[in-house]
Design a protein around this motif. Structure first.
Motif, PDB file in Angstrom:
ATOM      1  N   VAL A 201       5.609  -2.699   5.042  1.00 17.45           N
ATOM      2  CA  VAL A 201       4.533  -3.124   4.143  1.00 17.45           C
ATOM      3  C   VAL A 201       3.624  -1.933   3.804  1.00 17.45           C
ATOM      4  O   VAL A 201       3.188  -1.773   2.654  1.00 17.45           O
ATOM      5  CB  VAL A 201       3.705  -4.264   4.777  1.00 17.45           C
ATOM      6  N   THR A 202       3.352  -1.076   4.793  1.00 15.95           N
ATOM      7  CA  THR A 202       2.546   0.124   4.536  1.00 15.95           C
ATOM      8  C   THR A 202       3.248   1.041   3.540  1.00 15.95           C
ATOM      9  O   THR A 202       2.612   1.581   2.619  1.00 15.95           O
ATOM     10  CB  THR A 202       2.269   0.879   5.841  1.00 15.95           C
ATOM     11  N   ALA A 203       4.561   1.223   3.703  1.00 18.35           N
ATOM     12  CA  ALA A 203       5.339   2.053   2.783  1.00 18.35           C
ATOM     13  C   ALA A 203       5.300   1.479   1.366  1.00 18.35           C
ATOM     14  O   ALA A 203       5.182   2.223   0.379  1.00 18.35           O
ATOM     15  CB  ALA A 203       6.779   2.155   3.265  1.00 18.35           C
ATOM     16  N   LEU A 204       5.372   0.155   1.262  1.00 23.37           N
ATOM     17  CA  LEU A 204       5.279  -0.483  -0.055  1.00 23.37           C
ATOM     18  C   LEU A 204       3.888  -0.278  -0.657  1.00 23.37           C
ATOM     19  O   LEU A 204       3.737  -0.080  -1.872  1.00 23.37           O
ATOM     20  CB  LEU A 204       5.584  -1.981   0.063  1.00 23.37           C
ATOM     21  N   GLY A 205       2.861  -0.314   0.197  1.00 21.15           N
ATOM     22  CA  GLY A 205       1.508  -0.046  -0.270  1.00 21.15           C
ATOM     23  C   GLY A 205       1.379   1.359  -0.832  1.00 21.15           C
ATOM     24  O   GLY A 205       0.715   1.583  -1.848  1.00 21.15           O
ATOM     25  N   VAL A 206       2.023   2.327  -0.160  1.00 24.55           N
ATOM     26  CA  VAL A 206       2.035   3.713  -0.650  1.00 24.55           C
ATOM     27  C   VAL A 206       2.780   3.787  -1.974  1.00 24.55           C
ATOM     28  O   VAL A 206       2.333   4.431  -2.931  1.00 24.55           O
ATOM     29  CB  VAL A 206       2.686   4.654   0.389  1.00 24.55           C
ATOM     30  N   ALA A 207       3.934   3.108  -2.059  1.00 30.53           N
ATOM     31  CA  ALA A 207       4.760   3.126  -3.271  1.00 30.53           C
ATOM     32  C   ALA A 207       4.018   2.534  -4.470  1.00 30.53           C
ATOM     33  O   ALA A 207       4.160   3.020  -5.604  1.00 30.53           O
ATOM     34  CB  ALA A 207       6.060   2.362  -3.024  1.00 30.53           C
ATOM     35  N   PHE A 208       3.225   1.496  -4.241  1.00 30.05           N
ATOM     36  CA  PHE A 208       2.481   0.853  -5.325  1.00 30.05           C
ATOM     37  C   PHE A 208       1.137   1.542  -5.606  1.00 30.05           C
ATOM     38  O   PHE A 208       0.370   1.096  -6.457  1.00 30.05           O
ATOM     39  CB  PHE A 208       2.237  -0.624  -5.001  1.00 30.05           C
ATOM     40  N   GLY A 209       0.845   2.606  -4.856  1.00 28.28           N
ATOM     41  CA  GLY A 209      -0.388   3.346  -5.093  1.00 28.28           C
ATOM     42  C   GLY A 209      -1.625   2.736  -4.485  1.00 28.28           C
ATOM     43  O   GLY A 209      -2.742   3.171  -4.770  1.00 28.28           O
TER      44      GLY A 209
END
Length: 429
Positions: A201-209
Motif C-alpha cells: 500500500v505504501t508503494a502504491l501511495g508512492v506510485a500515485f504521488g
C-alpha cells in the motif's frame, strides 16, 4: 553455551530450528515497527524517536524473555495499549504524552510488584472471564474504529456523530485494498502477510504521488526527543488512577492469555496445568514495559504471533533472542518506516481487531448476566473513545446486573470493590 543456556536437547530442538522459528515470528509481528510510530506520533511525539524506542523496547523484551524465562515468546509495544495511550489518555483526556509515559512506567513497576509478591494469580482469577473477553474484544472494536477513521471511511457528522466518509478517495481505496490483501495473504498462510500488505500500500501511495519516497535504509534516528522524557508528577492525580489501572490490567490479561496460549501450543505446560517459570515470564514483560516507557513508547507485551514461531519448531528462549536481534537490525530501516502513511496501517489495525474479537465465541450468550456486561464493555470502548471508561463501565454493569438478578454471590469481592471505586470516580472526577 547455547545448549547450557537454553536447554535445547531437553526441549527436543536445535539451533537451526530455533533460528528459523525466530525469523518466522519476527516476520509475523514486524508490522509493529511501522504501526506503533504511526499511532504514537499523533500525540506530537517525534516519529523517528518512537521508531527507535519501538525497536529497542521490543529487542530488550525479547532478550529478557528468552534468556531469563527461556520461552519462545516475543515481545514488543502492544496493539490496543498504544491506541489507548494516544487516543484516550493524550488526545481524549488532554494529558501530555510525557505524563502518559509516566503512567506506563508506573503500571510497569506495579506489574513487577504484583509478580514479585505473587498477587497476579489472585487478580487474574478474580476477574470474570466474560469481562476479560469483553475487554479484549472492546479494544478490538476500538482499533477497528481508529482504522476506519484513519482511512477516511468513517467521518464525523454534527447530527449523527459519525457517518460514511469519502470512500472514493485515494486513501480510502488504498486502505480497503490493504485490508483485503492482508486477509487474503493470511488465508494463504504467508507469514509476513501484514508487513507485506503495509509495504504494498505504501508503494502504491508512492506510485500515485501521495507519498514522497524517502529511501529504505540509513543510520537510526536520534532517540533523544523521547528518551527519559516521562513526567511522573501528573501520574498521581485522581483522574490518572483509572489510566494506570487500564494500562496495568489490560497488559496483565493480555500477557497471561498469550503466555498460556503459546505455551499450550508448544506443549510447555506441566501435567498439573501450571506454567513453569511463569513468574520469570511476567517479570520479563513488566520490566520491558518500564524500560520501554523510559525509551519513549507505550506498554511492551507478549505477542500472540509467537505461535507462528512455535509452529515452526521454536521451543526455547533462543527463538525470542533471534527475534530481538532482528528488531535491532530493523533500526537501520527508519526511512522506510517514516514513509508509511496512516492509511497503509489501517488494514493491519482492522486485521488485529478481528483477532481480538474472536474470543467472543467463548461467551455464554444464553446467560444474559454474563453476556450483557460483555456487550457493555465492547460497545462503550469505541463509543466513548476510551478504553479506561469502557473497562470502568463494564465492571459497574457486571456488579449491578448480577446483584439485581439475585446472583450477587457470584461476583468476586474484587469486582464489587472496583465497581464502587469506578462509580465514585465518575461522580467526583
Amino acid at each position: 553455551m547455547l545448549e547450557k543456556l537454553f536447554k535445547l536437547s531437553e526441549n527436543k530442538t536445535d539451533v537451526r530450528t530455533e533460528v528459523i522459528a525466530g525469523v518466522t515470528t519476527f516476520l509475523t509481528m514486524a508490522y509493529i515497527i511501522f504501526v506503533n510510530p504511526a499511532i504514537l506520533s499523533a500525540t506530537g511525539m517525534d516519529k523517528g524517536a518512537i521508531f527507535v524506542a519501538t525497536c529497542l523496547a521490543a529487542a530488550i523484551g525479547c532478550f529478557i524473555m528468552g534468556i531469563v524465562a527461556n520461552y519462545p515468546i516475543a515481545q514488543a509495544p502492544g496493539m490496543g495499549l498504544n491506541a489507548f495511550f494516544t487516543y484516550s489518555v493524550v488526545l481524549g483526556m488532554g494529558h501530555t504524552w510525557q505524563v502518559a509515559l509516566g503512567a506506563v512506567f508506573v503500571s510497569g513497576v506495579l506489574f513487577i510488584l504484583l509478580s514479585v509478591f505473587k498477587i497476579r494469580e489472585w487478580i487474574i482469577n478474580a476477574i470474570p472471564m466474560s469481562l476479560r473477553t469483553g475487554i479484549s474484544a472492546g479494544i478490538g472494536l476500538f482499533l477497528a474504529f481508529i482504522a476506519l477513521q484513519g482511512a477516511g471511511i468513517v467521518g464525523d457528522n454534527p447530527a449523527t456523530l459519525v457517518s460514511l466518509g469519502d470512500v472514493t478517495s485515494l486513501k480510502a481505496a488504498l486502505a480497503a485494498f490493504g485490508f483485503f490483501l492482508t486477509i487474503a495473504l493470511v488465508h494463504r498462510g504467508l507469514k509476513a502477510a501484514v508487513m507485506i500488505a503495509i509495504l504494498v500500500v505504501t508503494a502504491l501511495g508512492v506510485a500515485f504521488g501521495d507519498v514522497q519516497y524517502g529511501g529504505i535504509m540509513s543510520t537510526p534516528p536520534s532517540i533523544a526527543p523521547t528518551f527519559m522524557q516521562l513526567d511522573l508528577s501528573g501520574v498521581f492525580e485522581v483522574g490518572m488512577i483509572s489510566v494506570v489501572f487500564a494500562f496495568l490490567f489490560v497488559d496483565l490479561f493480555d500477557t497471561a492469555g498469550t503466555l498460556v496460549g503459546v505455551a499450550t501450543k508448544a506443549n510447555l505446560i506441566k501435567e498439573d496445568g501450571k506454567l513453569p517459570r511463569l513468574n520469570r515470564a511476567l517479570l520479563a514483560d513488566s520490566t520491558a514495559t518500564s524500560v520501554g516507557a523510559l525509551l519513549g513508547t507505550s506498554n511492551t507485551t507478549s505477542y500472540i504471533e509467537s505461535v507462528s514461531g512455535v509452529s515452526a519448531g521454536g521451543r526455547t528462549g533462543l527463538t525470542a533472542v533471534v527475534v530481538g536481534i532482528l528488531f535491532l537490525l530493523a533500526l537501520f530501516f527508519s526511512p522506510l518506516a517514516g514513509m508509511i502513511p496512516a492509511y497503509a496501517t489501517s488494514g493491519a489495525l482492522f486485521y488485529v481487531a478481528i483477532l481480538m474479537m474472536s474470543g467472543l465465541v467463548s461467551i455464554d450468550w444464553r446467560d444474559l448476566t454474563e453476556a450483557a456486561p460483555t456487550v457493555v464493555v465492547c460497545l462503550l470502548m469505541p463509543l466513548t473513545y476510551s478504553i479506561a471508561d469502557g473497562i470502568a463501565l463494564g465492571f459497574i454493569a457486571y456488579a449491578a446486573i448480577k446483584g439485581l438478578s439475585g446472583k450477587g454471590r457470584d461476583v468476586p469481592v474484587s469486582v464489587w470493590v472496583l465497581a464502587a471505586v469506578f462509580v465514585l470516580k465518575f461522580i467526583f472526577a
